[in-house]
Design a protein around this motif. Structure first.
Motif, PDB file in Angstrom:
ATOM      1  N   LEU A  45       0.811  -1.216   0.000  1.00 33.94           N
ATOM      2  CA  LEU A  45       0.000   0.000   0.000  1.00 33.94           C
ATOM      3  C   LEU A  45       0.847   1.270   0.000  1.00 33.94           C
ATOM      4  N   ASP A  46       1.895   1.284   0.810  1.00 34.32           N
ATOM      5  CA  ASP A  46       2.772   2.468   0.871  1.00 34.32           C
ATOM      6  C   ASP A  46       4.095   2.080   1.525  1.00 34.32           C
ATOM      7  N   GLU A  47       5.049   1.712   0.709  1.00 39.42           N
ATOM      8  CA  GLU A  47       6.341   1.274   1.222  1.00 39.42           C
ATOM      9  C   GLU A  47       7.196   2.413   1.743  1.00 39.42           C
ATOM     10  N   ARG A  48       6.750   3.657   1.547  1.00 41.51           N
ATOM     11  CA  ARG A  48       7.543   4.819   1.974  1.00 41.51           C
ATOM     12  C   ARG A  48       7.362   5.157   3.446  1.00 41.51           C
ATOM     13  N   VAL A  49       6.374   4.588   4.098  1.00 39.15           N
ATOM     14  CA  VAL A  49       6.099   4.906   5.502  1.00 39.15           C
ATOM     15  C   VAL A  49       7.354   4.714   6.357  1.00 39.15           C
ATOM     16  N   ASP A  50       7.623   5.672   7.217  1.00 33.02           N
ATOM     17  CA  ASP A  50       8.727   5.568   8.179  1.00 33.02           C
ATOM     18  C   ASP A  50      10.055   5.264   7.484  1.00 33.02           C
ATOM     19  N   GLY A  51      10.321   6.003   6.414  1.00 35.40           N
ATOM     20  CA  GLY A  51      11.599   5.854   5.727  1.00 35.40           C
ATOM     21  C   GLY A  51      11.847   4.470   5.155  1.00 35.40           C
ATOM     22  N   GLY A  52      10.823   3.898   4.504  1.00 36.44           N
ATOM     23  CA  GLY A  52      10.948   2.529   3.997  1.00 36.44           C
ATOM     24  C   GLY A  52      10.759   1.487   5.069  1.00 36.44           C
ATOM     25  N   GLY A  53      10.049   1.854   6.129  1.00 37.70           N
ATOM     26  CA  GLY A  53       9.866   0.971   7.275  1.00 37.70           C
ATOM     27  C   GLY A  53       9.315  -0.407   6.957  1.00 37.70           C
ATOM     28  N   PRO A  54       8.270  -0.512   6.115  1.00 30.97           N
ATOM     29  CA  PRO A  54       7.762  -1.853   5.820  1.00 30.97           C
ATOM     30  C   PRO A  54       8.809  -2.765   5.193  1.00 30.97           C
ATOM     31  N   ARG A  55       9.608  -2.219   4.290  1.00 29.72           N
ATOM     32  CA  ARG A  55      10.664  -3.031   3.667  1.00 29.72           C
ATOM     33  C   ARG A  55      11.765  -3.358   4.674  1.00 29.72           C
ATOM     34  N   ARG A  56      12.105  -2.393   5.516  1.00 27.72           N
ATOM     35  CA  ARG A  56      13.135  -2.622   6.536  1.00 27.72           C
ATOM     36  C   ARG A  56      12.710  -3.748   7.480  1.00 27.72           C
ATOM     37  N   ALA A  57      11.469  -3.691   7.924  1.00 31.42           N
ATOM     38  CA  ALA A  57      10.972  -4.719   8.843  1.00 31.42           C
ATOM     39  C   ALA A  57      10.941  -6.081   8.173  1.00 31.42           C
ATOM     40  N   LEU A  58      10.437  -6.139   6.944  1.00 34.56           N
ATOM     41  CA  LEU A  58      10.373  -7.419   6.236  1.00 34.56           C
ATOM     42  C   LEU A  58      11.771  -7.988   6.015  1.00 34.56           C
ATOM     43  N   GLY A  59      12.732  -7.121   5.695  1.00 35.52           N
ATOM     44  CA  GLY A  59      14.095  -7.603   5.525  1.00 35.52           C
ATOM     45  C   GLY A  59      14.629  -8.249   6.781  1.00 35.52           C
ATOM     46  N   ALA A  60      14.384  -7.615   7.914  1.00 39.74           N
ATOM     47  CA  ALA A  60      14.842  -8.174   9.189  1.00 39.74           C
ATOM     48  C   ALA A  60      14.154  -9.496   9.485  1.00 39.74           C
ATOM     49  N   TRP A  61      12.852  -9.554   9.253  1.00 36.30           N
ATOM     50  CA  TRP A  61      12.110 -10.765   9.583  1.00 36.30           C
ATOM     51  C   TRP A  61      12.461 -11.917   8.648  1.00 36.30           C
ATOM     52  N   LEU A  62      12.596 -11.629   7.341  1.00 38.19           N
ATOM     53  CA  LEU A  62      12.867 -12.687   6.376  1.00 38.19           C
ATOM     54  C   LEU A  62      14.257 -13.288   6.559  1.00 38.19           C
ATOM     55  N   ALA A  63      15.171 -12.508   7.123  1.00 39.49           N
ATOM     56  CA  ALA A  63      16.516 -13.029   7.356  1.00 39.49           C
ATOM     57  C   ALA A  63      16.509 -14.195   8.331  1.00 39.49           C
ATOM     58  N   THR A  64      15.467 -14.282   9.141  1.00 37.68           N
ATOM     59  CA  THR A  64      15.406 -15.347  10.144  1.00 37.68           C
ATOM     60  C   THR A  64      14.618 -16.564   9.668  1.00 37.68           C
ATOM     61  N   LEU A  65      14.057 -16.495   8.451  1.00 34.68           N
ATOM     62  CA  LEU A  65      13.239 -17.586   7.933  1.00 34.68           C
ATOM     63  C   LEU A  65      13.977 -18.358   6.847  1.00 34.68           C
ATOM     64  N   PRO A  66      13.721 -19.642   6.720  1.00 32.90           N
ATOM     65  CA  PRO A  66      14.345 -20.422   5.637  1.00 32.90           C
ATOM     66  C   PRO A  66      13.754 -20.052   4.279  1.00 32.90           C
ATOM     67  N   SER A  67      14.488 -20.357   3.226  1.00 33.79           N
ATOM     68  CA  SER A  67      14.029 -20.048   1.872  1.00 33.79           C
ATOM     69  C   SER A  67      12.697 -20.728   1.564  1.00 33.79           C
ATOM     70  N   ALA A  76      18.585 -14.026   0.255  1.00 37.30           N
ATOM     71  CA  ALA A  76      18.261 -13.296  -0.971  1.00 37.30           C
ATOM     72  C   ALA A  76      17.009 -12.445  -0.789  1.00 37.30           C
ATOM     73  N   ALA A  77      15.976 -13.021  -0.181  1.00 39.64           N
ATOM     74  CA  ALA A  77      14.733 -12.283   0.036  1.00 39.64           C
ATOM     75  C   ALA A  77      14.956 -11.124   0.993  1.00 39.64           C
ATOM     76  N   ALA A  78      15.713 -11.365   2.051  1.00 37.70           N
ATOM     77  CA  ALA A  78      15.989 -10.307   3.022  1.00 37.70           C
ATOM     78  C   ALA A  78      16.794  -9.184   2.384  1.00 37.70           C
ATOM     79  N   ARG A  79      17.807  -9.544   1.599  1.00 35.93           N
ATOM     80  CA  ARG A  79      18.652  -8.536   0.961  1.00 35.93           C
ATOM     81  C   ARG A  79      17.820  -7.640   0.024  1.00 35.93           C
ATOM     82  N   ALA A  80      16.913  -8.231  -0.729  1.00 37.51           N
ATOM     83  CA  ALA A  80      16.089  -7.452  -1.655  1.00 37.51           C
ATOM     84  C   ALA A  80      15.245  -6.427  -0.903  1.00 37.51           C
ATOM     85  N   GLN A  81      14.669  -6.831   0.209  1.00 38.75           N
ATOM     86  CA  GLN A  81      13.848  -5.909   0.998  1.00 38.75           C
ATOM     87  C   GLN A  81      14.695  -4.788   1.582  1.00 38.75           C
ATOM     88  N   LEU A  82      15.858  -5.118   2.098  1.00 33.91           N
ATOM     89  CA  LEU A  82      16.708  -4.117   2.733  1.00 33.91           C
ATOM     90  C   LEU A  82      17.290  -3.152   1.708  1.00 33.91           C
TER      91      LEU A  82
END
Length: 278
Positions: free
Chosen positions: A172-194, A201-207
């Motif tokens: 809906l709006d990835e710009r919120v909080d300075g790219g916050g949704p992408r930043r959060a997803l990057g952090a969370w995906l780094a802890t999950l298996p492919s 790879a998924a985490a890096r793309a989000q970050l």
């Protein structure tokens, strides 16, 4: 399940505020409280001014119960408190989730209907349009932040629901909080298996996307160092990212000075621990 996740996120937060006074008086007083809160928020690096902002935003939300603006301001301020004062994180993240859910129910009544009916998180999030993007972001962040403060069992209980909400917020709006949704997803995906949609790879793309959306927001570099670089045991990347954060001139981004100050503090803490991380 979504109702359970929200219940866990809100468990540590305060009881609901008392009813507001008469509509006319409340509207004027509520607007004054919101203005005062924003003035204090500008000085949020000062703990006393942050407390003032929190109090004024809470007052405005009580006096203007049909207005999402003070609720969103309160959610953001409580999120800052959670990062600035880790001992208060559990309570603060609960308050983030509480304020955000109230704002989201105003912006997207259909979301509340699905949640109250025990529906799936993606179905609830699908009822939200761009007007509710920021509230959805803070709700997901508050739910996961509160869970982390409570322990791994709580994280496992909310991770799928929080991810579904955050993914919709990013759509809906990835710009919120300075790219916050992408930043959060990057952090969370780094802890999950492919296999679960995560991995390096998924985490890096989000970050990378988050950095592009908020190039002066140093929080994304700290998140990447703490999650992805540690996961990959890439010490050179870890040191480079955190070195950039420490060297960043806050005058380049005055509006983010307080957030970047916290990022620098966290960067210094991580650098002090690097021998144990690698």
């Amino acid at each position: 399940m979504l109702a359970l996740a929200l219940a866990l996120a809100l468990a540590a937060s305060a009881p609901a505020a008392p009813p507001a006074p008469g509509a006319g008086v409340a509207a004027d007083a509520g607007q004054a409280a919101l203005v005062a809160g924003r003035a204090a928020w500008a000085d949020r690096a000062d703990p006393a001014r942050l407390d003032e902002a929190l109090a004024r935003f809470a007052e405005a939300a009580r006096l203007r119960p049909d207005d999402a603006a003070p609720l969103l301001a309160l959610a953001r301020a409580q999120a800052f408190r959670a990062e600035a004062a880790p001992r208060s994180a559990r309570e603060a993240w609960g308050e983030v989730a509480r304020a955000a859910e109230r704002a989201l129910r105003l912006a997207a009544p259909g979301f509340g209907e699905v949640v109250d009916g025990g529906g799936e998180p993606r179905a609830a999030a699908a009822k939200v349009d761009a007007r509710g993007a920021e509230a959805l972001y803070w709700l997901a962040l508050g739910a996961m932040g509160g869970a982390r403060a409570r322990g791994m069992a709580a994280v496992l209980a909310v991770k799928d629901e929080a991810r579904a909400l955050m993914e919709r917020a990013a759509e809906l709006d990835e710009r919120v909080d300075g790219g916050g949704p992408r930043r959060a997803l990057g952090a969370w995906l780094a802890t999950l298996p492919s296999a679960a949609g995560g991995g390096a790879a998924a985490a890096r793309a989000q970050l990378e996307r988050a950095r592009g959306l908020g190039p002066d927001d140093q929080r994304t570099k700290v998140v990447e160092a703490e999650t992805l670089a540690v996961l990959l045991q890439d010490r050179a990347r870890f040191e480079a990212l955190l070195g950039e954060v420490v060297a960043f001139d806050p005058a380049r981004a005055p509006a983010l000075a307080a957030e970047n100050q916290l990022a620098r503090r966290r960067a210094e803490e991580l650098l002090a621990r690097k021998e144990r991380l690698f």
